[in-house]
Write an enzyme that holds these catalytic residues in place. Structure first.
Site, short mmCIF file in Angstrom:
data_model
loop_
_atom_site.label_atom_id
_atom_site.label_comp_id
_atom_site.label_asym_id
_atom_site.label_seq_id
_atom_site.Cartn_x
_atom_site.Cartn_y
_atom_site.Cartn_z
N HIS A 83 -13.68 -0.63 -2.16
CA HIS A 83 -12.99 -1.20 -1.21
C HIS A 83 -13.52 -1.40 0.32
CE1 HIS A 83 -9.90 1.76 -0.24
NE2 HIS A 83 -9.55 2.39 0.17
N GLN A 104 0.85 -0.40 -4.81
CA GLN A 104 -0.60 -0.22 -4.72
C GLN A 104 -0.48 1.99 -4.96
OE1 GLN A 104 -2.25 1.51 -1.50
NE2 GLN A 104 -4.56 2.20 -2.76
N SER A 123 0.84 -1.33 -0.05
CA SER A 123 -0.01 -0.37 -0.18
C SER A 123 0.68 1.48 0.39
CB SER A 123 -0.80 0.15 1.38
OG SER A 123 -1.63 0.90 1.07
N ARG A 136 -13.81 -13.85 1.73
CA ARG A 136 -13.01 -14.35 3.69
C ARG A 136 -13.29 -16.24 3.62
NH1 ARG A 136 -17.39 -12.82 8.33
NH2 ARG A 136 -19.22 -14.19 6.99
N ASP A 190 -12.36 -8.13 -5.60
CA ASP A 190 -12.05 -7.46 -4.24
C ASP A 190 -13.28 -7.16 -3.34
OD1 ASP A 190 -11.21 -4.77 -2.59
OD2 ASP A 190 -9.54 -5.96 -2.46
N SER A 191 -13.10 -7.72 -2.50
CA SER A 191 -14.13 -6.75 -1.10
C SER A 191 -15.39 -7.83 -0.91
CB SER A 191 -14.90 -5.52 -2.01
OG SER A 191 -14.03 -4.96 -1.90
N GLY A 192 -15.19 -8.22 -0.27
CA GLY A 192 -15.74 -10.03 0.25
C GLY A 192 -15.39 -10.18 0.64
#
Length: 460
Positions: free
Chosen positions: A341, A166, A144, A393, A389-391
């Protein structure tokens, strides 16, 4: 353990856990994502948990990202030879053991401030621990812009391991160029431009605590180690008159929190902490960062500007609409990352997984790829990679994203929770659990390789 291409990793990890259980040992971190998050919440500082786990508004997008996976059901298949399975894939010409990356997480030190050494040692326990785990697994890391450790240090720890950078696009273009140049010189293999954070979302958990880590110099190590940023800080110090500094210093009555914030700035700034407390540079660095972070005037031609300044592949992160994906490709992007995000920017936004298939179809049609709607696998030739990306798990979540057309997925909060609980061992364990479940899901769905995964595996 190294994934070695992921050959039947599900059985390997599963058997090891059960074998250790005979001797009374439990996994390094919980395998259930809910239990993992709950254990991390109990261990982390209040501000650290708030920053890492929180989302925008009343958290509807965070919830939607998770709940939407339930609308895509995997269809089990029987009597298929899946005795040997592999998660191996190719992404941007690099062979990888699995289609999983460690996604970028800013201010990572917040996840480990409760560990030995406290806040002072937190940066040393953040990206370095991630790098050790990623190196062991052979999985890529997306470092990042808001890291707690300079990219050069993390790259050195990764060795030959793959990593991407990133980029948050600063309002100072020279700083953008400096970041990209440093990344390229340090062995970075791709630039990920995050588009959806040109302003911070309304993050209620952080707002209620009045806590922004960057205002305390947490998570700005890339800036503090950058020559262009240091030029901006020096200019700010020179331009700030003694009178204005005195006015700023007395504008608020000193409090214990203010003292701790100043100490944090001094501790993070290069050089001895005591010297930094007596000079204006540490505070000026924070003020400079807050001034130059992000730029809301960016348009697609700016991406073409960046394309001219690096030979590295450029991926854009934050895409949720097919038109934006097409525009990104028209202006020099080499890949797309479908992301909201993690629900941190807009409340009540579309679940990221619901945006994936339309974007995949648009990219495949726009780039002339005949594999529209296909699964994950080797990304080579003219194929434009689409990541998700996002969620994510679990391994089952990763399978769903791959079936909808993603070439790979980025894992976020779960590995951070593993880091909070058990350092590098926790990061490694979380990743292995995800890979193991992905492998077992493939076996039960009648799939032996990632390039066989597709929408035919879902009850659409």
């Amino acid at each position: 353990m190294p994934t070695n291409g992921g050959i039947n990793i599900g059985r390997t990890v599963q058997s090891a856990i059960y074998r250790d259980g005979v001797y009374g040992h439990r996994p390094a971190v919980p395998t259930s994502p809910d239990a993992l998050a709950d254990a991390a919440r109990r261990r982390m500082t209040r501000t650290g948990w708030s920053y890492v786990s929180g989302g925008a508004g009343v958290q509807r997008t965070v919830a939607a990202n998770r709940e939407a996976f339930g609308r895509y059901r995997t269809v089990p298949r029987q009597m298929v030879d899946v005795g040997e399975r592999s998660l191996a894939t190719t992404l941007l010409g690099r062979e990888l053991p699995a289609p999983v990356l460690f996604g970028p997480v800013g201010a990572l030190e917040l996840a480990v401030q409760h560990q030995r050494g406290g806040r002072a040692a937190a940066p040393r326990n953040a990206e370095p621990a991630l790098a050790r785990a990623a190196r062991d697994l052979g999985l890529p890391v997306v470092i990042s812009s808001q890291a707690s450790t300079p990219m050069e240090h993390t790259a050195a720890l990764l060795g030959d391991g793959p990593w991407w950078f990133q980029l948050y696009w600063s309002s100072d273009d020279a700083l953008v160029e400096s970041f990209v140049s440093r990344a390229e010189a340090s062995g970075c293999e791709a630039i990920v431009v995050t588009l959806d954070t040109h302003v911070l979302g309304w993050r209620t958990a952080d707002l209620d605590l009045g806590y922004l880590p960057f205002a305390r110099a947490e998570g700005i190590a890339q800036y503090l180690s950058d020559p262009r940023f240091r030029e901006l800080v020096e200019a700010r110090v020179r331009e700030t008159s003694a009178t204005s500094e005195d006015e700023a210093a007395t504008s608020n009555r000193p409090t214990a929190t203010a003292v701790r914030s100043l100490l944090s700035m001094a501790r993070h700034h290069p050089g001895p902490t005591l010297r930094n407390l007596t000079q204006p540079h540490a505070r000026a660095a924070v003020e400079t960062f807050l001034q130059v972070f992000s730029r809301s005037t960016l348009t697609w031609p700016d991406l073409a500007w960046l394309r001219e300044r690096t030979s590295m592949p450029i991926l854009v992160k934050g895409i949720q609409h097919p038109d934006d994906a097409r525009a990104a490709l028209d202006h020099g992007a080499d890949g797309i990352i479908v992301s909201n995000h993690g629900g941190r920017q807009i409340d009540n936004a579309v679940a990221s997984i619901d945006a994936l298939a339309p974007v995949v179809d648009a990219v495949r049609a726009h780039s002339g790829d005949s594999g529209a709607g296909g699964g994950a696998g080797g990304v080579s030739g003219g194929r434009v990679p689409v990541l998700f990306d996002s969620g994510i798990r679990t391994g089952a979540d990763a399978f769903t994203a791959l079936a909808l057309g993603a070439d790979a997925v980025l894992l976020g909060r779960p590995w951070v929770y593993g880091l909070a609980l058990a350092g590098a061992d926790g990061v490694r364990a979380v990743a292995e659990h995800v890979l193991a479940e992905l492998d077992l899901t493939m076996a039960l769905a009648g799939v032996s390789a990632t390039d066989q995964i597709g929408r035919h595996n879902l009850a659409l």
